[in-house]
Design a protein around this motif. Structure first.
Motif, short mmCIF file in Angstrom:
data_model
loop_
_atom_site.label_atom_id
_atom_site.label_comp_id
_atom_site.label_asym_id
_atom_site.label_seq_id
_atom_site.Cartn_x
_atom_site.Cartn_y
_atom_site.Cartn_z
N ILE A 1 -12.72 -7.76 -16.22
CA ILE A 1 -12.59 -6.79 -16.80
C ILE A 1 -11.35 -5.24 -17.24
O ILE A 1 -10.88 -5.31 -16.54
CB ILE A 1 -14.21 -5.99 -16.56
N THR A 2 -10.31 -6.38 -18.49
CA THR A 2 -8.60 -5.25 -18.41
C THR A 2 -9.65 -4.52 -19.65
O THR A 2 -10.78 -4.43 -20.21
CB THR A 2 -8.38 -6.14 -19.31
N PRO A 3 -8.49 -3.41 -20.42
CA PRO A 3 -8.64 -2.57 -20.99
C PRO A 3 -9.54 -3.63 -22.05
O PRO A 3 -10.46 -2.56 -23.73
CB PRO A 3 -8.32 -1.76 -21.22
N ASP A 4 -8.69 -4.40 -22.64
CA ASP A 4 -9.45 -4.76 -23.54
C ASP A 4 -9.98 -5.03 -23.95
O ASP A 4 -11.04 -5.47 -24.97
CB ASP A 4 -8.33 -5.89 -24.56
N VAL A 5 -10.84 -5.73 -22.16
CA VAL A 5 -12.41 -6.89 -22.32
C VAL A 5 -12.78 -5.30 -22.33
O VAL A 5 -14.51 -5.75 -23.03
CB VAL A 5 -12.23 -6.91 -21.44
N ALA A 6 -12.48 -4.04 -21.79
CA ALA A 6 -13.87 -2.87 -22.04
C ALA A 6 -14.14 -2.65 -23.16
O ALA A 6 -15.36 -2.13 -23.46
CB ALA A 6 -13.18 -2.07 -21.13
N ARG A 7 -12.55 -2.57 -23.81
CA ARG A 7 -13.04 -2.04 -25.76
C ARG A 7 -14.24 -2.91 -26.03
O ARG A 7 -14.63 -2.04 -26.71
CB ARG A 7 -11.68 -2.13 -25.57
N PHE B 1 -27.30 8.59 -28.96
CA PHE B 1 -26.56 9.56 -27.83
C PHE B 1 -25.61 10.12 -29.18
O PHE B 1 -25.06 11.09 -28.42
CB PHE B 1 -26.74 9.18 -26.61
N ASN B 2 -24.92 10.19 -29.99
CA ASN B 2 -24.29 10.55 -31.28
C ASN B 2 -22.98 10.81 -30.48
O ASN B 2 -21.73 10.86 -30.36
CB ASN B 2 -24.96 11.72 -31.32
N VAL B 3 -22.89 9.51 -29.97
CA VAL B 3 -21.40 9.00 -29.19
C VAL B 3 -20.26 8.22 -30.34
O VAL B 3 -20.74 7.41 -30.93
CB VAL B 3 -21.33 8.12 -28.22
N PRO B 4 -19.54 9.18 -30.88
CA PRO B 4 -18.33 8.69 -32.21
C PRO B 4 -17.73 7.46 -31.73
O PRO B 4 -17.33 7.33 -30.08
CB PRO B 4 -18.01 9.97 -31.96
N LYS B 5 -17.53 6.59 -32.74
CA LYS B 5 -16.53 5.28 -32.49
C LYS B 5 -15.24 5.80 -31.20
O LYS B 5 -13.98 5.73 -31.26
CB LYS B 5 -16.63 4.64 -33.55
N GLU B 6 -14.95 7.58 -32.22
CA GLU B 6 -13.26 8.35 -31.67
C GLU B 6 -13.34 8.48 -30.47
O GLU B 6 -12.05 8.62 -30.15
CB GLU B 6 -13.41 9.46 -32.43
N ASP B 7 -14.44 8.80 -29.80
CA ASP B 7 -14.29 8.48 -28.30
C ASP B 7 -13.95 7.41 -27.76
O ASP B 7 -13.95 7.26 -25.85
CB ASP B 7 -15.86 8.74 -27.55
N LEU B 8 -14.16 5.81 -27.93
CA LEU B 8 -13.42 4.86 -27.37
C LEU B 8 -13.06 4.40 -27.00
O LEU B 8 -13.12 4.55 -25.43
CB LEU B 8 -13.43 3.46 -29.20
N GLU B 9 -11.70 5.03 -26.83
CA GLU B 9 -9.97 4.62 -25.75
C GLU B 9 -10.61 5.86 -25.10
O GLU B 9 -10.10 5.34 -23.73
CB GLU B 9 -8.91 5.28 -26.70
N GLY B 10 -11.51 7.14 -25.06
CA GLY B 10 -12.05 7.49 -23.91
C GLY B 10 -12.47 6.94 -22.93
O GLY B 10 -12.58 6.97 -21.59
N LEU B 11 -13.10 5.97 -22.95
CA LEU B 11 -14.19 5.47 -22.31
C LEU B 11 -13.82 4.63 -21.74
O LEU B 11 -14.23 4.38 -20.47
CB LEU B 11 -15.65 5.20 -23.48
N VAL B 12 -13.03 3.52 -22.45
CA VAL B 12 -12.35 2.73 -21.91
C VAL B 12 -11.40 3.45 -20.69
O VAL B 12 -11.17 3.06 -19.26
CB VAL B 12 -10.57 1.65 -22.84
N ALA B 13 -10.52 4.35 -20.91
CA ALA B 13 -9.83 4.57 -19.62
C ALA B 13 -10.91 4.81 -18.94
O ALA B 13 -10.46 4.46 -17.88
CB ALA B 13 -8.91 6.24 -20.20
N VAL C 1 -26.47 -6.74 -20.98
CA VAL C 1 -26.49 -7.92 -21.78
C VAL C 1 -25.15 -8.52 -21.55
O VAL C 1 -24.53 -9.37 -21.71
CB VAL C 1 -27.27 -8.44 -22.75
N PRO C 2 -23.84 -7.70 -22.56
CA PRO C 2 -22.64 -7.25 -23.03
C PRO C 2 -22.20 -7.88 -22.12
O PRO C 2 -20.85 -8.67 -21.73
CB PRO C 2 -22.42 -6.41 -23.71
N VAL C 3 -22.75 -7.44 -20.19
CA VAL C 3 -21.42 -7.75 -19.40
C VAL C 3 -21.22 -9.31 -19.16
O VAL C 3 -20.96 -10.35 -18.64
CB VAL C 3 -21.25 -6.21 -18.52
N PHE C 4 -22.78 -9.02 -19.25
CA PHE C 4 -23.13 -10.66 -18.29
C PHE C 4 -23.05 -11.43 -19.43
O PHE C 4 -22.50 -12.72 -19.12
CB PHE C 4 -24.76 -10.90 -17.76
N LYS C 5 -22.87 -11.48 -20.98
CA LYS C 5 -22.79 -12.77 -21.56
C LYS C 5 -21.07 -12.96 -21.74
O LYS C 5 -20.39 -13.90 -21.29
CB LYS C 5 -23.12 -12.30 -23.07
#
Length: 385
Positions: A372-378, A344-356, A286-290
């Protein structure tokens, strides 16, 4: 839409009631030795019993490899393939979900010692078909029975990577609803939404074409109108059979087109946190399709006209498009699939790793009609963190 397009799919597909019994017709006199790829749970449930009986009745030697883990790394896949290489095999039978079928497909092209699964990560077209293969899916599903793709984890990159080689397309496929009759609801739901993602992503892909659209739209129709009944009612064999067919059609659509941002951004979730592929896709659907909606509004309106049987054809494209996205959200919620990484206990600190990691999946990101740019993925990942 692409100007040039093509279709590659399994040579023989058997579907419907008692389709599993067609195995007997596939076993020619030249087939003396068979290896069955499956997993321990399916072995214990007795789903492998009928294929084994058919092989035994025809005096065909067989071996069962059932140590295949869910969503294997390339190291784990290679270990199973190395064990398989010791066999003199005339036919591979893969009976299972996507992981089982993916490993079996890799085995069908890696009998040689010249290259490994790791080598195919860098150059997937190195290998050629060495052993014929039969796929019998037990989920509806990954569509792996139809595709030339094999997904493996790459731990050093915290990512899953798809190895794509047309030589891995199965020679035979059997779609029998009895194979998914007793599938636990969480697995049926997650794999069903994975198939739903395949269908709607391929239809809205930048690489969509008349061939892929034919299969994607039929898949979307079958899946959206049967997924809830198939997942919630163990006795709904007709709905389950339609889900199997829809999953297969969606797999064919992948081969002719390709998935988009949902799958691209889901791969890091499986690669690093080992979240089931269907669950990670459901979170991002849903987030991607929105985000994509402004670029695919007319396509979603077309899908509405095909899928919504009692729909108001006089609605605007905007309203039809929004309705489709609302239906996607309803399906995920009705099937009680997690929509947040908090579970799943994924911390917000992992956000940049997910984006990369997500931005590395260029093979699929290029299919997305809205960049989808890095800012959009974030921004998208933040919605599910």
């Amino acid at each position: 839409m692409l100007v040039d397009y093509s279709l590659k799919m399994p040579k023989n597909v058997f579907a419907g009631e008692n389709a599993i019994e067609q195995l007997e017709t596939l076993l020619s006199e030249e087939i003396k030795n068979v290896v069955i790829f499956t997993d321990k749970v399916l072995l214990e449930l007795g789903l492998v019993d009928l294929p084994i009986k058919i092989l035994s009745d025809k005096n065909i030697n067989y071996r069962v490899l059932s140590e295949i883990p869910a969503e294997p790394t390339y190291h784990e896949a290679q270990a199973i393939i190395d064990e398989f290489k010791d066999e003199q095999t005339d036919l591979i039978i893969a009976l299972g979900g996507g992981s089982v079928m993916d490993v079996a497909k890799l085995a069908s092209i890696l009998v040689t010692d010249e290259y490994s699964v790791k080598d195919l990560l860098d150059d997937p077209l190195l290998a050629n078909k060495q052993v014929k293969s039969l796929m019998i899916p037990t989920t509806a599903g990954t569509g792996a029975e139809a595709t030339p793709n094999a997904i493996v984890g790459v731990p050093e990159k915290d990512l899953k990577i798809g190895i794509v080689n047309p030589e891995m397309i199965a020679d035979y496929v059997i779609l029998d609803g009895r194979m998914i009759k007793n599938l636990p609801k969480p697995i049926a739901a997650a794999t069903g939404v994975d198939a739903l993602c395949h269908a709607i992503e391929c239809f809205t892909s930048a690489k969509a074409n008349p061939i892929s659209n034919t299969f994607a739209l039929e898949a979307l129709d079958l899946i959206m109108n049967n997924i809830i009944e198939a997942c919630l009612n163990p006795e709904a064999l007709d709905a389950k059979q339609k889900m199997l067919l829809g999953s297969f059609y969606a797999g064919v659509a992948i081969t002719a087109s390709g998935t988009t941002g949902v799958h691209a951004l889901s791969y890091p979730l499986g690669g690093k946190y080992h979240i089931a592929h269907g669950v990670s896709n459901a979170m991002l659907l849903v987030p991607v399709f929105k985000y994509n909606e402004p670029a695919i509004q007319e396509l979603l309106a077309e899908a509405y006209d095909r899928v919504v049987k009692d729909g108001n054809r006089d609605l605007s494209a905007t309203d039809k498009s929004r309705y489709m996205i609302e239906q996607l959200e309803m399906i995920v919620n009705k099937l009680e699939i997690p929509t947040s990484l908090k579970k799943f206990n994924v911390p917000k600190e992992d956000l940049e790793g997910l984006v990369a990691a997500g931005m590395e999946v260029t093979r699929l990101l290029v299919n997305n009609r809205r960049e989808i740019t890095p800012d959009v993925a974030r921004e998208i990942y933040l919605q599910i963190l």
